[in-house]
Design an enzyme around this catalytic site. Structure first.
Site, PDB file in Angstrom:
ATOM      1  CG  ASP A  36      -2.167   0.813   1.057  1.00 12.22           C
ATOM      2  OD1 ASP A  36      -3.243   0.218   0.909  1.00 12.22           O
ATOM      3  OD2 ASP A  36      -2.071   2.066   1.032  1.00 12.22           O
ATOM      4  NE  ARG A  41      -6.343   1.219   5.461  1.00 16.34           N
ATOM      5  CZ  ARG A  41      -7.425   1.263   4.725  1.00 16.34           C
ATOM      6  NH1 ARG A  41      -7.337   1.331   3.421  1.00 16.34           N
ATOM      7  NH2 ARG A  41      -8.623   1.263   5.272  1.00 16.34           N
ATOM      8  CB  THR A 131     -16.267  -2.357  -7.587  1.00 14.57           C
ATOM      9  OG1 THR A 131     -16.367  -3.364  -6.574  1.00 14.57           O
ATOM     10  CG2 THR A 131     -17.537  -2.305  -8.406  1.00 14.57           C
ATOM     11  CE  LYS A 219     -18.848  -5.520  -5.961  1.00  8.42           C
ATOM     12  NZ  LYS A 219     -19.097  -6.186  -4.699  1.00  8.42           N
ATOM     13  CB  ALA A 224     -27.597  -2.116  -9.116  1.00  8.99           C
ATOM     14  N   GLY A 272     -26.083   2.370   3.864  1.00  8.88           N
ATOM     15  CA  GLY A 272     -24.848   3.135   3.742  1.00  8.88           C
ATOM     16  C   GLY A 272     -23.743   2.228   3.251  1.00  8.88           C
ATOM     17  CB  CYS A 275     -19.541  -0.524  -2.386  1.00 12.85           C
ATOM     18  SG  CYS A 275     -17.780  -0.690  -2.035  1.00 12.85           S
ATOM     19  CE  LYS A 278     -16.709   2.206  -4.592  1.00 11.58           C
ATOM     20  NZ  LYS A 278     -16.766   1.217  -5.646  1.00 11.58           N
ATOM     21  CG  PHE A 337     -21.717   0.922   6.540  1.00 17.84           C
ATOM     22  CD1 PHE A 337     -20.399   0.587   6.804  1.00 17.84           C
ATOM     23  CD2 PHE A 337     -22.429   0.112   5.677  1.00 17.84           C
ATOM     24  CE1 PHE A 337     -19.814  -0.540   6.241  1.00 17.84           C
ATOM     25  CE2 PHE A 337     -21.850  -1.014   5.091  1.00 17.84           C
ATOM     26  CZ  PHE A 337     -20.539  -1.339   5.389  1.00 17.84           C
TER      27      PHE A 337
HETATM   28  P1  NAD Z   1      -9.924   1.049   0.865  1.00 20.91           P
HETATM   29  O1  NAD Z   1      -9.929   2.508   0.680  1.00 20.91           O
HETATM   30  O2  NAD Z   1     -10.158   0.483   2.233  1.00 20.91           O
HETATM   31  O3  NAD Z   1      -8.518   0.456   0.388  1.00 20.91           O
HETATM   32  C1  NAD Z   1      -7.872   0.827  -0.781  1.00 20.91           C
HETATM   33  C2  NAD Z   1      -6.383   0.943  -0.492  1.00 20.91           C
HETATM   34  O4  NAD Z   1      -5.684   1.151  -1.728  1.00 20.91           O
HETATM   35  C3  NAD Z   1      -6.014   2.120   0.418  1.00 20.91           C
HETATM   36  O5  NAD Z   1      -5.339   1.637   1.573  1.00 20.91           O
HETATM   37  C4  NAD Z   1      -5.095   2.988  -0.462  1.00 20.91           C
HETATM   38  O6  NAD Z   1      -4.056   3.611   0.274  1.00 20.91           O
HETATM   39  C5  NAD Z   1      -4.565   1.962  -1.438  1.00 20.91           C
HETATM   40  N1  NAD Z   1      -4.025   2.538  -2.686  1.00 20.91           N
HETATM   41  C6  NAD Z   1      -4.593   3.464  -3.494  1.00 20.91           C
HETATM   42  N2  NAD Z   1      -3.791   3.717  -4.556  1.00 20.91           N
HETATM   43  C7  NAD Z   1      -2.690   2.939  -4.409  1.00 20.91           C
HETATM   44  C8  NAD Z   1      -1.498   2.738  -5.174  1.00 20.91           C
HETATM   45  N3  NAD Z   1      -1.302   3.397  -6.308  1.00 20.91           N
HETATM   46  N4  NAD Z   1      -0.589   1.866  -4.718  1.00 20.91           N
HETATM   47  C9  NAD Z   1      -0.788   1.190  -3.561  1.00 20.91           C
HETATM   48  N5  NAD Z   1      -1.890   1.320  -2.797  1.00 20.91           N
HETATM   49  C10 NAD Z   1      -2.838   2.183  -3.212  1.00 20.91           C
HETATM   50  O7  NAD Z   1     -10.967   0.456  -0.166  1.00 20.91           O
HETATM   51  P2  NAD Z   1     -11.754  -0.939  -0.060  1.00 20.91           P
HETATM   52  O8  NAD Z   1     -12.970  -0.762   0.774  1.00 20.91           O
HETATM   53  O9  NAD Z   1     -10.787  -2.025   0.249  1.00 20.91           O
HETATM   54  O10 NAD Z   1     -12.258  -1.078  -1.560  1.00 20.91           O
HETATM   55  C11 NAD Z   1     -11.362  -1.367  -2.598  1.00 20.91           C
HETATM   56  C12 NAD Z   1     -12.156  -1.735  -3.834  1.00 20.91           C
HETATM   57  O11 NAD Z   1     -12.915  -2.914  -3.566  1.00 20.91           O
HETATM   58  C13 NAD Z   1     -13.172  -0.694  -4.282  1.00 20.91           C
HETATM   59  O12 NAD Z   1     -13.229  -0.700  -5.684  1.00 20.91           O
HETATM   60  C14 NAD Z   1     -14.484  -1.207  -3.724  1.00 20.91           C
HETATM   61  O13 NAD Z   1     -15.586  -0.793  -4.517  1.00 20.91           O
HETATM   62  C15 NAD Z   1     -14.302  -2.699  -3.828  1.00 20.91           C
HETATM   63  N6  NAD Z   1     -15.077  -3.485  -2.849  1.00 20.91           N
HETATM   64  C16 NAD Z   1     -15.144  -3.089  -1.556  1.00 20.91           C
HETATM   65  C17 NAD Z   1     -15.828  -3.871  -0.630  1.00 20.91           C
HETATM   66  C18 NAD Z   1     -15.920  -3.485   0.825  1.00 20.91           C
HETATM   67  O14 NAD Z   1     -16.612  -4.155   1.567  1.00 20.91           O
HETATM   68  N7  NAD Z   1     -15.259  -2.445   1.282  1.00 20.91           N
HETATM   69  C19 NAD Z   1     -16.429  -5.070  -1.044  1.00 20.91           C
HETATM   70  C20 NAD Z   1     -16.324  -5.448  -2.383  1.00 20.91           C
HETATM   71  C21 NAD Z   1     -15.638  -4.647  -3.279  1.00 20.91           C
HETATM   72  C1  UGA Z   2     -22.301  -4.733   0.121  1.00 20.81           C
HETATM   73  C2  UGA Z   2     -22.711  -6.058  -0.535  1.00 20.81           C
HETATM   74  O1  UGA Z   2     -23.579  -6.760   0.354  1.00 20.81           O
HETATM   75  C3  UGA Z   2     -21.485  -6.914  -0.845  1.00 20.81           C
HETATM   76  O2  UGA Z   2     -21.887  -8.092  -1.539  1.00 20.81           O
HETATM   77  C4  UGA Z   2     -20.524  -6.115  -1.706  1.00 20.81           C
HETATM   78  O3  UGA Z   2     -19.357  -6.861  -1.954  1.00 20.81           O
HETATM   79  C5  UGA Z   2     -20.164  -4.835  -0.997  1.00 20.81           C
HETATM   80  O4  UGA Z   2     -21.365  -4.075  -0.718  1.00 20.81           O
HETATM   81  C6  UGA Z   2     -19.284  -3.929  -1.815  1.00 20.81           C
HETATM   82  O5  UGA Z   2     -19.234  -4.029  -3.012  1.00 20.81           O
HETATM   83  O6  UGA Z   2     -18.683  -3.092  -1.130  1.00 20.81           O
HETATM   84  P1  UGA Z   2     -21.615  -3.985   2.566  1.00 20.81           P
HETATM   85  O7  UGA Z   2     -21.862  -2.623   2.032  1.00 20.81           O
HETATM   86  O8  UGA Z   2     -20.354  -4.258   3.267  1.00 20.81           O
HETATM   87  O9  UGA Z   2     -21.708  -5.056   1.376  1.00 20.81           O
HETATM   88  O10 UGA Z   2     -22.798  -4.390   3.576  1.00 20.81           O
HETATM   89  P2  UGA Z   2     -24.323  -4.821   3.373  1.00 20.81           P
HETATM   90  O11 UGA Z   2     -24.597  -5.921   4.293  1.00 20.81           O
HETATM   91  O12 UGA Z   2     -24.675  -5.022   1.962  1.00 20.81           O
HETATM   92  O13 UGA Z   2     -25.104  -3.549   3.918  1.00 20.81           O
HETATM   93  C7  UGA Z   2     -25.137  -2.337   3.189  1.00 20.81           C
HETATM   94  C8  UGA Z   2     -26.069  -1.370   3.870  1.00 20.81           C
HETATM   95  O14 UGA Z   2     -27.430  -1.787   3.751  1.00 20.81           O
HETATM   96  C9  UGA Z   2     -25.831  -1.213   5.369  1.00 20.81           C
HETATM   97  O15 UGA Z   2     -25.995   0.133   5.737  1.00 20.81           O
HETATM   98  C10 UGA Z   2     -26.905  -2.072   5.992  1.00 20.81           C
HETATM   99  O16 UGA Z   2     -27.244  -1.707   7.299  1.00 20.81           O
HETATM  100  C11 UGA Z   2     -28.045  -1.823   5.030  1.00 20.81           C
HETATM  101  N1  UGA Z   2     -29.075  -2.885   5.034  1.00 20.81           N
HETATM  102  C12 UGA Z   2     -28.752  -4.148   4.704  1.00 20.81           C
HETATM  103  C13 UGA Z   2     -30.391  -2.555   5.326  1.00 20.81           C
HETATM  104  O17 UGA Z   2     -30.720  -1.386   5.620  1.00 20.81           O
HETATM  105  N2  UGA Z   2     -31.343  -3.546   5.303  1.00 20.81           N
HETATM  106  C14 UGA Z   2     -31.044  -4.831   4.980  1.00 20.81           C
HETATM  107  O18 UGA Z   2     -31.958  -5.685   4.960  1.00 20.81           O
HETATM  108  C15 UGA Z   2     -29.705  -5.131   4.660  1.00 20.81           C
END
Ligand code: NAD
Ligand code: UGA
Length: 458
Positions: A36, A41, A131, A219, A224, A272, A275, A278, A337
């Site tokens: 990273d 971190r 994503t 995805k 959605a 909330g 993801c 966005k 959230f």
């Molecule tokens: P995050 O912000 O927690 O982590 C991303 C990391 O990438 C950060 O620590 C940042 O410093 C690092 N970074 C950015 N540019 C960089 C570079 N050039 N070199 C090295 N490190 C770099 O984000 P996240 O929640 O882990 O999400 C990452 C991706 O995964 C997003 O596209 C998100 O949509 C997707 N996603 C997230 C979740 C989730 O639950 N958070 C679930 C599924 C998919």
């Molecule tokens: C969501 C998807 O569930 C994951 O499959 C996906 O990988 C991820 O987004 C992503 O791309 O980041 P996450 O946002 O971590 O996961 O959590 P969820 O369990 O989906 O909840 C999302 C929001 O919806 C939360 O605020 C939760 O409280 C709310 N929620 C969920 C409700 O209000 N009602 C429900 O019945 C379920």
């Protein structure tokens, strides 16, 4: 120890950290390094205090760190050494220029792609874990083929479906793993290599493959649909409140239809997380770019109803508390959230806090894991806010409690004790419908659930 292959993950966030820890846990024959640009971190990943709270994560990291899982800031070295590189950087909403507020900000992955190109000395498989908008792989390939050398890159799409709070379970027993590839001999070979890695612990029937664009789009579509389901149930809460229908009963009756299923039907103060919003806005932006305005409007509605739900919650508080909140103390139960995470990105609690402060209310915020993030989110905002971890102490002397997060601990609190310590009349606004409303009413509270008639003593 010699390893079969070296894997690198660029981005040590909520996805990169847990996902790679699970791969390292299940595949001891691979060396897995997570890098990273943020040294703080990485230092946390190397400490006893991991940068994210996720049930079960500690155990997986402890079992693998220093064995075949490494966290590092040495991106150049990591790229040189790796045969497979996962890209797990953030893809937030663009805040500037064309598409501001809608499109994905792609600067992080593009910088990553250029770094990979610059430091690579051998051919590699590049796995899109973040994503991305559909057709990002095409842009990546263009960057990778922009210099003349013998190095070949196969780009795969392998979106992550984990949800925060259940990430370890989701990674250990995923509903499906999706791998999209180019249908060329080397694309298919790369795909099969990634399939084999997951097959170390995921049943083969759950590992599905597709063309690369379907994978990228799936995805966005999955998120959605999930958000749409919550927006759909939430869209009926106001009608329930007006007609004495009960949203929990309506959701149960609806969800028992096996064609619909009963998951993701919990009405709430709004969804909330980093993801849903966005990713849907990104879809909307893509549709508009392809002149698909009807489709764009349809999906934008899912976000709009969610914004409305948060505002509606605030207006309900205002009207229940005699149309003035000035100098009243409102205690927010939860700021994350969702439960079981400290993450507050796009938490409804942020919007609601700001709106309550606009009304000149005083806020006391309590949360078992998210207080540090809450302080950052509300830093510099005008108004009186205090942060107290203990819910009894936090609600002491308050006029109202508003439940923001469905933390299990809130269900078993001693509400008689809480009632005694609050200003009367005392109010509870249950933004998650997790409390025993009848009991709270009997104790003396005026209770305002979501999507159910209020229980009031006046
Ligand atoms: P995050 O912000 O927690 O982590 C991303 C990391 O990438 C950060 O620590 C940042 O410093 C690092 N970074 C950015 N540019 C960089 C570079 N050039 N070199 C090295 N490190 C770099 O984000 P996240 O929640 O882990 O999400 C990452 C991706 O995964 C997003 O596209 C998100 O949509 C997707 N996603 C997230 C979740 C989730 O639950 N958070 C679930 C599924 C998919
Ligand atoms: C969501 C998807 O569930 C994951 O499959 C996906 O990988 C991820 O987004 C992503 O791309 O980041 P996450 O946002 O971590 O996961 O959590 P969820 O369990 O989906 O909840 C999302 C929001 O919806 C939360 O605020 C939760 O409280 C709310 N929620 C969920 C409700 O209000 N009602 C429900 O019945 C379920």
């Amino acid at each position: 120890m010699t390893f079969k292959k070296n894997m690198l993950c660029i981005g040590a966030g909520y996805v990169g950290g847990p996902t790679m820890a699970m791969i390292a846990y299940k595949c001891p024959q691979y060396k897995v390094t997570v890098v990273d640009i943020n040294p703080a971190r990485i230092a946390e990943w190397n400490s006893d205090d991991l940068p994210i709270y996720e049930p079960g994560l500690d155990k997986v990291v402890k079992a693998t760190r220093g064995r075949n899982l490494f966290f590092s800031t040495e991106i150049e070295h990591g790229i040189k050494e790796a045969e497979i590189i996962f890209v797990s950087v953030n893809t937030p909403i663009k805040t500037f220029g064309a598409g501001a507020g809608m499109a994905a900000d792609l600067q992080y992955w593009e910088k990553t792609a250029r770094q990979i190109l610059k430091y690579s000395e051998s051919s590699k498989i590049i796995v899109e874990k973040s994503t991305f908008p559909v057709r990002t792989a095409f842009a990546m390939e263009r960057i990778f083929s922009s210099t003349e050398n013998d190095i070949h890159f196969d780009v795969l799409s392998n979106p992550e479906f984990l949800a925060e709070g259940t990430a370890i379970k989701d990674l250990e027993e995923p509903d499906r793993v999706l791998i999209g590839s180019r249908e060329t001999p080397s694309g298919l070979k790369a795909r099969d290599e990634l399939v084999e890695i997951y097959a170390s612990w995921v049943p083969k029937k759950r590992i599905i493959t597709s063309n690369i664009w379907s994978s990228e789009l799936s995805k966005l579509v999955a998120n959605a649909f999930l958000a749409q389901r919550i927006s759909s149930i939430n869209s009926f809460t106001a009608l329930c409140e007006k007609t004495e229908a009960d949203i929990t009963e309506v959701a149960r009756a609806t969800g028992m239809d096996s064609r619909l299923g009963n998951k993701f039907l919990n009405s709430s103060v709004g969804w909330g997380g980093s993801c849903f919003k966005k990713d849907i806005l990104n879809l909307v932006y893509l549709c508009r770019n392809y002149n698909l305005s009807k489709e764009a409007d349809y999906w934008e509605g899912v976000v709009r109803i969610n914004e409305y739900q948060k505002e509606r919650f605030v207006l309900n508080i205002l009207s229940a508390m005699f149309n003035t909140l000035a100098s009243k103390k409102i205690c927010l139960f939860g700021f994350a959230f969702k439960a079981n995470t400290g993450d507050t990105r796009e938490s409804p609690a942020i919007f609601i806090s700001k709106r309550l402060l606009d009304e000149k209310a005083e806020l006391v915020i309590t949360d078992p894991k998210a207080l540090d993030n809450a302080m950052t989110d509300l830093d510099g905002i005008d108004g009186k806010i205090s942060y107290i971890e203990d819910p009894y102490e936090a609600s002491d002397g308050c006029d109202a409690i508003a439940v923001m997060t469905e933390w299990e601990i809130y269900k078993s609190l001693d509400f008689e004790k809480i009632y005694r310590s609050m200003v009367k009349p005392a109010f509870i606004f249950d933004g998650r419908n997790i409390l025993d409303h009848k009991r709270l009413f009997d104790i003396g509270f005026n209770v305002f659930p979501i999507g159910k008639p209020p229980l009031t003593h006046y």
